[in-house]
Design an enzyme around this catalytic site. Sequence first.
Site, mmCIF file in Angstrom:
data_model
loop_
_atom_site.group_PDB
_atom_site.id
_atom_site.type_symbol
_atom_site.label_atom_id
_atom_site.label_comp_id
_atom_site.label_asym_id
_atom_site.label_seq_id
_atom_site.Cartn_x
_atom_site.Cartn_y
_atom_site.Cartn_z
ATOM 1 N N SER A 453 0.864 -1.188 0.000
ATOM 2 C CA SER A 453 0.000 0.000 0.000
ATOM 3 C C SER A 453 0.895 1.230 0.000
ATOM 4 O O SER A 453 2.066 1.178 0.402
ATOM 5 C CB SER A 453 -0.900 0.008 1.235
ATOM 6 O OG SER A 453 -1.545 1.253 1.388
ATOM 7 N N TYR A 466 -2.223 -0.963 10.163
ATOM 8 C CA TYR A 466 -2.252 -1.232 8.720
ATOM 9 C C TYR A 466 -0.920 -0.835 8.075
ATOM 10 O O TYR A 466 -0.332 -1.604 7.307
ATOM 11 C CB TYR A 466 -3.407 -0.447 8.099
ATOM 12 C CG TYR A 466 -3.612 -0.713 6.631
ATOM 13 C CD1 TYR A 466 -4.233 -1.874 6.185
ATOM 14 C CD2 TYR A 466 -3.199 0.211 5.678
ATOM 15 C CE1 TYR A 466 -4.434 -2.113 4.834
ATOM 16 C CE2 TYR A 466 -3.383 -0.014 4.325
ATOM 17 C CZ TYR A 466 -3.999 -1.177 3.910
ATOM 18 O OH TYR A 466 -4.199 -1.400 2.570
#
Length: 582
Positions: A453, A466
Site C-alpha cells: 500500500s 495497517y
Amino acid sequence: MDDEVTTPDGLRLAVVQRGDRSGPTVVAVHGYPDDRHVWDGVADVLAGSGHHVVTYDVRGHGRSDSPPGRAGYDLELLAADLRAVCDAVSPDRPVHLLAHDWGGCQAWHAVTGDALAGRVASLTSISGPCLDHVGLFLRRRSPRDLPAVLRQALHSWYTLAFRLPVLPELLWRSGTLPGALVRRERVPRPSTRDGLRGLELYRRNMARGLGRPEPRHTGVPVQVLVPLRDAYVTPALAVSATTFADDVAVRYLPGGHWVVRQRPELVARCVAEHVAAAEGDPGTEAPALRRARARGAALAAEGGRAGPASRWSGALAVVTGAGSGIGRATAQELADRGARVVVVDLDPAGAAETAGAIARRHGRHRAVAEILDVADDAAVAALATRVATEHGVPDLVVNNAGIAVAGPFADTGADEWRRIVDVNLWGVVHGCRHFGELMRSHGEGGHLVNVASAAAYLPSRVLPAYSTTKAAVLMLSECLRAELADDGIGVTALCPGFVNTPITTHARFAGADDAEQETRRRAAAAAYTRRGYSPERVARRLLRAVEKNLPLAPVTAEAHAGLLASRLSPTLTRALARVEPR
C-alpha cells in the site's frame, strides 16, 4: 562406452552412448568451443531416467578427426555427420535431438532441410538458432523491432571478430580468450586446439548463412529453451524461430549461455518432458510443457515477437483475495489475456462468483475456486501442493488478501493487532514461502506480487497497524527480490493508493462501538467511491509491473506523489502524518 562413426567424407567421430538402449534415443550436439563433455551432467540425468543418450565430438573437436581445410566445416557436411551418427546409434527408430550453440545451428539446418528427413522425432534447441533465421531477424526494420535487432547485433560482436585473420588465433594462443570465458562464464577452460579449429565454423558459414537467408521451416516438434542471461543470443532472437516450426514450445530458463553446465537437472527435465510428449499421447504432457506450447503458438501468431499475448497465453496464476476488489479484477484480467487462474478467497461465495464469471466468459477450464484463510500456514502449504499436483507450478502468484484496521495505536487491541498481522503479513509470508519454493525447485522462474500500500511508505497517526503490516510487506518483497533473482523469480511490491474496493466496508475502526463502526465504514466507502479509481485499472497496472519486472509499483497518482515525497522530503511526510483527518 566409446564408439566411432565414420562420416560420408571419411572422418572418424568419437561417440559415447549411455543409458538404456531400448529407451528413446537422445542425440546431443555440442557447440563451440566445447566438446561432448559439456553434456555430461545432462546426459547422466537422462540416462538415469531410462533414455538412451548419445554424445559425440563434432568434427574438429575433442577426439574426432579434423577436416583438412575450411570447406570441411560447411553446415551441409555437419548435417551429414549428424545423419551418420543417428543412423549408427538408432537405425530403426527416429531420434530426439538436443543441441546447444553451434550444435543448435547445425541441428536446425538439418531438420529444416533434407539431411534428416524421417529420422528426427523432436528437437530441443538451446542458444543455437538457425543461421538463416538469424539473418532474417537482423533484417527486421520496423520501429518495434529495431531495438531488439540492435541489441542482438551488439551481443554478436564476436562473430565478426572471429572472421578476422590472425587476431582470433592470437587471442586463443595467448590464453586471453579462454581465460575470459573461464572468468565470465565460469566454465572449465576450453581446449585451445578446439578453439582454433572451431573458428572455421564462423569463417565458412556466417557470411553465407546471414548474407542469403531463407525462411527454412520444419514439421519436427521443436522446444526452444531460452536462457534469460545469455550474453550471446538474446531472448528476442531465440523466440523468433517460432515462426519456422509447425509445433514449437518456448521455455525461459534462469541462467546464462552455458545453462547446460549450470543447471543440468533442469535442462534434462525439460528434454525428458518434450521427448515423452513426442513419444506418447499429447494429452499426458507435463503442465509446464503444455504452457510452453501455448506460449510458442502465441509467439508464432505475433510473428516471433514477444508481446502481451505470448506473455500470458497458457500461463497459470494464483490470486488470493480474489473474491472481490483488486483480486477479482486481477483474476479476470489474467483470464482475459489467456491465463488459467486459481481463484483463492476466504469467502466461498466470492471465490465461486469470480471463478464463475471467468468460466462463463472463457470456459470452465480457465478458473478454479479455492477456499483459504491465508493466515493458516498449513492450509497455504496444502493449497500449494494441490495446485502443483493438479495444475502445475504457477507462473504468477499474487498475494493480495488483506484487511484494514484504522484508529490510534492506543485504541488498537491485541486481538486486532494479531489478526491484521496474521492476514496482511503472515498471509504474504506463507504465500511466498510455499509458492516461492515451488517456483525455485521447478527451476523455470516465475513472479510473486505482494500487494502492499502507499501506507507502506507514508506514516499516519490513524493507520499504525495497517501501515506497519504493509511496510513489512514492502521490505519483505525487497529482500525476496534479491534472494530469488538468481532463480529467475521476480518479486514486485504493489502499492495501490485509494482504490474503490470492498475493503472499506469490512474495515475495523479501533475504539469505536458498533454504531460508530458502521458510520465510519460508510464514510470511508463514500470517500473511496468519490476518488473513483477502479480495481480494473489496478489490475492492468499490476500486470504491466510484472511484464516490466518492477520492484516497486505505486499505482494511483497519490501513491506516486507519496513515494516521491517520502524520498525527497521525509520531514514533510512526517508532518503530514500528524494531521488528523476528519
